[in-house]
Structures are given as C-alpha cells and as structure tokens.
Scaffold this motif. Structure first.
Motif, PDB file in Angstrom:
ATOM      1  N   PRO A   6      17.451   0.716   5.946  1.00  0.00           N
ATOM      2  CA  PRO A   6      17.137   0.127   7.255  1.00  0.00           C
ATOM      3  C   PRO A   6      15.801   0.650   7.773  1.00  0.00           C
ATOM      4  N   GLY A   7      15.177  -0.119   8.630  1.00  0.00           N
ATOM      5  CA  GLY A   7      13.927   0.320   9.253  1.00  0.00           C
ATOM      6  C   GLY A   7      12.729   0.158   8.345  1.00  0.00           C
ATOM      7  N   GLU A   8      11.811   1.114   8.437  1.00  0.00           N
ATOM      8  CA  GLU A   8      10.579   1.073   7.654  1.00  0.00           C
ATOM      9  C   GLU A   8      10.745   1.827   6.342  1.00  0.00           C
ATOM     10  N   ALA A   9      10.054   1.335   5.320  1.00  0.00           N
ATOM     11  CA  ALA A   9      10.040   2.008   4.024  1.00  0.00           C
ATOM     12  C   ALA A   9       8.723   1.701   3.337  1.00  0.00           C
ATOM     13  N   SER A  10       8.292   2.620   2.481  1.00  0.00           N
ATOM     14  CA  SER A  10       7.041   2.444   1.739  1.00  0.00           C
ATOM     15  C   SER A  10       7.331   2.246   0.264  1.00  0.00           C
ATOM     16  N   VAL A  11       6.497   1.441  -0.370  1.00  0.00           N
ATOM     17  CA  VAL A  11       6.608   1.220  -1.809  1.00  0.00           C
ATOM     18  C   VAL A  11       5.226   1.357  -2.428  1.00  0.00           C
ATOM     19  N   PRO A  12       5.162   1.880  -3.656  1.00  0.00           N
ATOM     20  CA  PRO A  12       3.871   1.948  -4.350  1.00  0.00           C
ATOM     21  C   PRO A  12       3.567   0.603  -5.004  1.00  0.00           C
ATOM     22  N   LEU A  13       2.303   0.269  -5.048  1.00  0.00           N
ATOM     23  CA  LEU A  13       1.880  -1.006  -5.623  1.00  0.00           C
ATOM     24  C   LEU A  13       0.554  -0.770  -6.338  1.00  0.00           C
ATOM     25  N   VAL A  14       0.465  -1.162  -7.605  1.00  0.00           N
ATOM     26  CA  VAL A  14      -0.778  -1.031  -8.374  1.00  0.00           C
ATOM     27  C   VAL A  14      -1.373  -2.423  -8.526  1.00  0.00           C
ATOM     28  N   LEU A  15      -2.610  -2.572  -8.030  1.00  0.00           N
ATOM     29  CA  LEU A  15      -3.287  -3.865  -8.016  1.00  0.00           C
ATOM     30  C   LEU A  15      -4.763  -3.695  -8.349  1.00  0.00           C
ATOM     31  N   PRO A  16      -5.412  -4.782  -8.785  1.00  0.00           N
ATOM     32  CA  PRO A  16      -6.870  -4.729  -8.880  1.00  0.00           C
ATOM     33  C   PRO A  16      -7.453  -4.565  -7.480  1.00  0.00           C
ATOM     34  N   TRP A  17      -8.535  -3.833  -7.353  1.00  0.00           N
ATOM     35  CA  TRP A  17      -9.122  -3.588  -6.041  1.00  0.00           C
ATOM     36  C   TRP A  17      -9.560  -4.888  -5.379  1.00  0.00           C
ATOM     37  N   THR A  18      -9.795  -5.941  -6.160  1.00  0.00           N
ATOM     38  CA  THR A  18     -10.221  -7.223  -5.598  1.00  0.00           C
ATOM     39  C   THR A  18      -9.119  -7.898  -4.793  1.00  0.00           C
ATOM     40  N   LYS A  19      -7.883  -7.451  -4.936  1.00  0.00           N
ATOM     41  CA  LYS A  19      -6.750  -8.029  -4.202  1.00  0.00           C
ATOM     42  C   LYS A  19      -6.497  -7.322  -2.878  1.00  0.00           C
ATOM     43  N   GLU A  20      -7.270  -6.281  -2.588  1.00  0.00           N
ATOM     44  CA  GLU A  20      -7.071  -5.491  -1.377  1.00  0.00           C
ATOM     45  C   GLU A  20      -7.162  -6.344  -0.104  1.00  0.00           C
ATOM     46  N   LYS A  21      -8.025  -7.347  -0.114  1.00  0.00           N
ATOM     47  CA  LYS A  21      -8.191  -8.190   1.077  1.00  0.00           C
ATOM     48  C   LYS A  21      -6.890  -8.908   1.447  1.00  0.00           C
ATOM     49  N   TYR A  22      -6.054  -9.195   0.474  1.00  0.00           N
ATOM     50  CA  TYR A  22      -4.789  -9.880   0.759  1.00  0.00           C
ATOM     51  C   TYR A  22      -3.799  -8.947   1.448  1.00  0.00           C
TER      52      TYR A  22
END
Length: 81
Positions: free
Chosen positions: A29-45
């Motif tokens: 419940p509430g807030e939670a964080s997850v790790p995500l590995v992406l190309p830096w070009t997707k940061e804007k999304y």
C-alpha cells in the motif's frame, strides 16, 4: 504526436513490468520504488509521466552506466497501478 504517445505508453508498460517483477501480485500500500534500467534517451518520458501524475518521482543512480543504459529509481503510488 502518435509516436510520442506510444513511447509514453511503452514506458508505462516497462514500469508496470518492473513493479510486478519486484513485488509480484502483492503490491504494497502507499508509495513504493522500483529500479528501472533504460537508455538515457528515454529519460524524457519519465519526466512526462511525472508531469501527468502517473509517477511520483524518479531519480538516476549516478553510479550505474553501461553504454547508453542508466539505472533509475521510480517512485509510484501503488493505488494507480
């Protein structure tokens, strides 16, 4: 414009997959964080999803860099998943 929306929805699917990989079907419940590995070009999304209110925040792990891949910590309101 359509391609940009497709990228945003693709990003959201990546986030959902990361949530279910970390927490399975028992979402906390509430807030939670997850790790995500992406190309830096997707940061804007990530920024767009934050502005739309789909995610609470995101931050880049400055210690991780493999080619153009970067690691991000995305904080979500689990009620919105």
């Amino acid at each position: 414009m359509k391609a940009k929306e497709d990228q945003g929805s693709e990003m959201w699917k990546n986030i959902e997959e990361a949530v279910f990989a970390v927490y399975g079907c028992l979402l906390p419940p509430g807030e939670a964080s997850v790790p995500l590995v992406l190309p830096w070009t997707k940061e804007k999304y990530l920024g767009e999803l934050k502005r739309k209110g789909k995610i609470i925040s995101w931050a880049q792990d400055k210690d991780y860099a493999e080619g153009n891949l970067r690691k991000y910590s995305v904080t979500l309101d689990m009620e919105k998943i």
